[in-house]
Design a protein around this motif. Structure first.
Motif, PDB file in Angstrom:
ATOM      1  N   UNK A   8      14.231 -17.223  12.230  1.00 41.93           N
ATOM      2  CA  UNK A   8      14.316 -18.488  11.498  1.00 41.93           C
ATOM      3  C   UNK A   8      14.095 -18.349   9.991  1.00 41.93           C
ATOM      4  N   UNK A   9      14.519 -17.252   9.407  1.00 41.53           N
ATOM      5  CA  UNK A   9      14.524 -17.110   7.966  1.00 41.53           C
ATOM      6  C   UNK A   9      13.154 -17.210   7.323  1.00 41.53           C
ATOM      7  N   UNK A  10      13.106 -17.857   6.155  1.00 43.41           N
ATOM      8  CA  UNK A  10      11.870 -17.936   5.369  1.00 43.41           C
ATOM      9  C   UNK A  10      10.771 -18.673   6.143  1.00 43.41           C
ATOM     10  N   UNK A  11      11.122 -19.772   6.782  1.00 40.87           N
ATOM     11  CA  UNK A  11      10.128 -20.515   7.563  1.00 40.87           C
ATOM     12  C   UNK A  11       9.588 -19.656   8.708  1.00 40.87           C
ATOM     13  N   UNK A  12      10.468 -18.862   9.275  1.00 40.70           N
ATOM     14  CA  UNK A  12      10.035 -17.976  10.343  1.00 40.70           C
ATOM     15  C   UNK A  12       9.072 -16.905   9.856  1.00 40.70           C
ATOM     16  N   UNK A  13       9.303 -16.405   8.644  1.00 43.68           N
ATOM     17  CA  UNK A  13       8.383 -15.409   8.072  1.00 43.68           C
ATOM     18  C   UNK A  13       7.010 -16.010   7.837  1.00 43.68           C
ATOM     19  N   UNK A  14       6.982 -17.259   7.367  1.00 45.45           N
ATOM     20  CA  UNK A  14       5.695 -17.940   7.211  1.00 45.45           C
ATOM     21  C   UNK A  14       5.012 -18.108   8.563  1.00 45.45           C
ATOM     22  N   UNK A  15       5.784 -18.550   9.556  1.00 47.50           N
ATOM     23  CA  UNK A  15       5.207 -18.773  10.887  1.00 47.50           C
ATOM     24  C   UNK A  15       4.709 -17.464  11.490  1.00 47.50           C
ATOM     25  N   UNK A  16       5.431 -16.373  11.245  1.00 47.91           N
ATOM     26  CA  UNK A  16       4.991 -15.076  11.759  1.00 47.91           C
ATOM     27  C   UNK A  16       3.653 -14.692  11.132  1.00 47.91           C
ATOM     28  N   UNK A  17       3.491 -14.936   9.836  1.00 46.79           N
ATOM     29  CA  UNK A  17       2.221 -14.626   9.168  1.00 46.79           C
ATOM     30  C   UNK A  17       1.080 -15.447   9.755  1.00 46.79           C
ATOM     31  N   UNK A  18       1.364 -16.696  10.092  1.00 50.78           N
ATOM     32  CA  UNK A  18       0.345 -17.555  10.702  1.00 50.78           C
ATOM     33  C   UNK A  18      -0.052 -17.007  12.072  1.00 50.78           C
ATOM     34  N   UNK A  19       0.934 -16.697  12.904  1.00 44.14           N
ATOM     35  CA  UNK A  19       0.645 -16.211  14.252  1.00 44.14           C
ATOM     36  C   UNK A  19      -0.040 -14.843  14.208  1.00 44.14           C
TER      37      UNK A  19
ATOM     38  N   UNK B 211      -2.565  -7.343  10.135  1.00 44.29           N
ATOM     39  CA  UNK B 211      -2.742  -8.723   9.709  1.00 44.29           C
ATOM     40  C   UNK B 211      -2.760  -8.837   8.192  1.00 44.29           C
ATOM     41  N   UNK B 212      -3.438  -7.899   7.532  1.00 46.16           N
ATOM     42  CA  UNK B 212      -3.491  -7.893   6.066  1.00 46.16           C
ATOM     43  C   UNK B 212      -2.107  -7.708   5.465  1.00 46.16           C
ATOM     44  N   UNK B 213      -1.310  -6.834   6.076  1.00 42.85           N
ATOM     45  CA  UNK B 213       0.034  -6.581   5.548  1.00 42.85           C
ATOM     46  C   UNK B 213       0.903  -7.835   5.632  1.00 42.85           C
ATOM     47  N   UNK B 214       0.793  -8.555   6.739  1.00 45.49           N
ATOM     48  CA  UNK B 214       1.557  -9.791   6.854  1.00 45.49           C
ATOM     49  C   UNK B 214       1.065 -10.839   5.867  1.00 45.49           C
ATOM     50  N   UNK B 215      -0.248 -10.931   5.663  1.00 48.97           N
ATOM     51  CA  UNK B 215      -0.785 -11.891   4.699  1.00 48.97           C
ATOM     52  C   UNK B 215      -0.366 -11.529   3.272  1.00 48.97           C
ATOM     53  N   UNK B 216      -0.382 -10.240   2.955  1.00 46.85           N
ATOM     54  CA  UNK B 216       0.028  -9.809   1.618  1.00 46.85           C
ATOM     55  C   UNK B 216       1.497 -10.141   1.378  1.00 46.85           C
ATOM     56  N   UNK B 217       2.328  -9.872   2.369  1.00 48.71           N
ATOM     57  CA  UNK B 217       3.758 -10.188   2.257  1.00 48.71           C
ATOM     58  C   UNK B 217       3.967 -11.691   2.099  1.00 48.71           C
ATOM     59  N   UNK B 218       3.250 -12.467   2.904  1.00 48.68           N
ATOM     60  CA  UNK B 218       3.396 -13.930   2.856  1.00 48.68           C
ATOM     61  C   UNK B 218       2.958 -14.498   1.503  1.00 48.68           C
ATOM     62  N   UNK B 219       1.779 -14.083   1.023  1.00 50.40           N
ATOM     63  CA  UNK B 219       1.252 -14.663  -0.221  1.00 50.40           C
ATOM     64  C   UNK B 219       2.112 -14.301  -1.433  1.00 50.40           C
ATOM     65  N   UNK B 220       2.736 -13.109  -1.411  1.00 44.38           N
ATOM     66  CA  UNK B 220       3.509 -12.672  -2.582  1.00 44.38           C
ATOM     67  C   UNK B 220       4.957 -13.149  -2.543  1.00 44.38           C
TER      68      UNK B 220
END
Length: 317
Positions: free
Chosen positions: A141-152, A198-207
């Motif tokens: 699901x694109x950008x929204x999916x990347x955000x949701x993946x970081x949340x999960x 988890x940190x890698x996903x958070x770093x990717x999401x925040x940046x």
């Protein structure tokens, strides 16, 4: 806030909700109390009970009987012991505070006997491979999916509650120490370890991802909904349960399934119960102990090594 000049139940209840919020109780907690007292209030109206000084032990015995006979409209099932106890506790605590605030001369429910809570074993447990399958779904699901993946991934890595995740701010992440500052129930903060993954996903999401949702009014909120504001807890559950269904599971489960998995998997792998209690933010270790009943791996190992039927074999061959 103005103290009521009437003893009408719902007017006093609104005052009570304001008191709860002023004491720092979370909006989720107050929402539960509102829902529970509304159910009681509507039941009272049918019996011409409209004022708080009409609430006594006899009335509560009737209400307990009603709750015992009640069947949920969606599936026709009765209320579980914990639900019945909670609904009675909402009324008990409400009446206690009306007495404390001198709207009632006595606390008529001081000696009420509440039903046993029972022992609720967490349901809809998912294996690691099943969770990994769920985590793959947002990538469709694109950008929204990347955000949701970081949340999960954050849920999966930490086991925090839904209400705790929505409160996270950008400065709650310590990437260097791999720790997350969590704002728990009762305004209690704790530091929770978070995995490198988890940190890698958070770093990717925040940046890369968060700036696409942020606007001038976003503030420091970590996870942003489509409108650029903090997620509402209910919307977060809707999002999480959507990916469970997309993965092909017809079991229940949303945000809390990761919390259950954290507890049971850590127990299976030898973690001390006190450490799990601290990580999950349980006030009582009795709550954490519920997960020992679903720690299947360790129980099976102990059984195979110690039970005479398992040790000796079938004797058929």
């Amino acid at each position: 806030m103005d103290k009521p000049t009437t003893k009408r139940i719902w007017r006093c209840a609104k005052y009570y909700f304001e008191l709860c919020l002023a004491k720092g109780q979370s909006s989720d907690t107050v929402r539960e109390k509102r829902g529970g007292l509304k159910k009681f209030f509507l039941w009272c109206i049918e019996r011409n009970v409209t004022h708080i000084d009409q609430i006594d032990l006899d009335l509560m015995d009737e209400y307990a009987g009603y709750l015992h006979a009640y069947r949920k409209p969606l599936d026709g099932q009765p209320l579980c012991p914990a639900q019945k106890r909670n609904l009675l506790t909402f009324v008990k605590t409400f009446v206690k505070y009306m007495h404390i605030k001198k709207l009632l001369p006595i606390n008529a429910l001081e000696n009420i006997e509440l039903p046993s809570n029972g022992q609720q074993i967490p349901k809809a447990l998912y294996t690691i491979s099943e969770i990994e399958l769920i985590l793959e779904q947002p990538l469709l699901f694109g950008v929204k999916g990347l955000r949701d993946r970081a949340i999960l991934e954050t849920f999966f890595a930490t086991g925090i509650r839904r209400g705790e995740l929505v409160k996270l701010d950008l400065d709650d992440i310590d990437f260097g120490s791999k720790l997350l500052r969590v704002h728990g129930k009762g305004k209690k903060e704790r530091l929770v370890p978070i995995s490198l993954r988890g940190c890698e996903w958070l770093a990717f999401y925040t940046r890369k991802v968060r700036p696409m949702f942020a606007f001038i009014g976003t503030g420091k909120a970590l996870f942003l909904a489509n409108n650029g504001k903090r997620y509402l807890p209910g919307k977060l559950s809707d999002m999480a349960s959507q990916y469970v269904k997309l993965a092909g599971f017809d079991r229940t489960g949303a945000c809390h399934l990761y919390r259950h998995n954290t507890a049971t998997t850590m127990l299976d792998n030898g973690a001390d119960l006190r450490h799990i209690q601290e990580m999950l933010g349980h006030a009582s270790i009795l709550t954490t102990q519920l997960y020992t009943h679903v720690s299947r791996k360790k129980l099976s190992e102990v059984y195979e090594a110690t039970h005479p039927s398992a040790v000796k074999g079938s004797g058929l061959f």
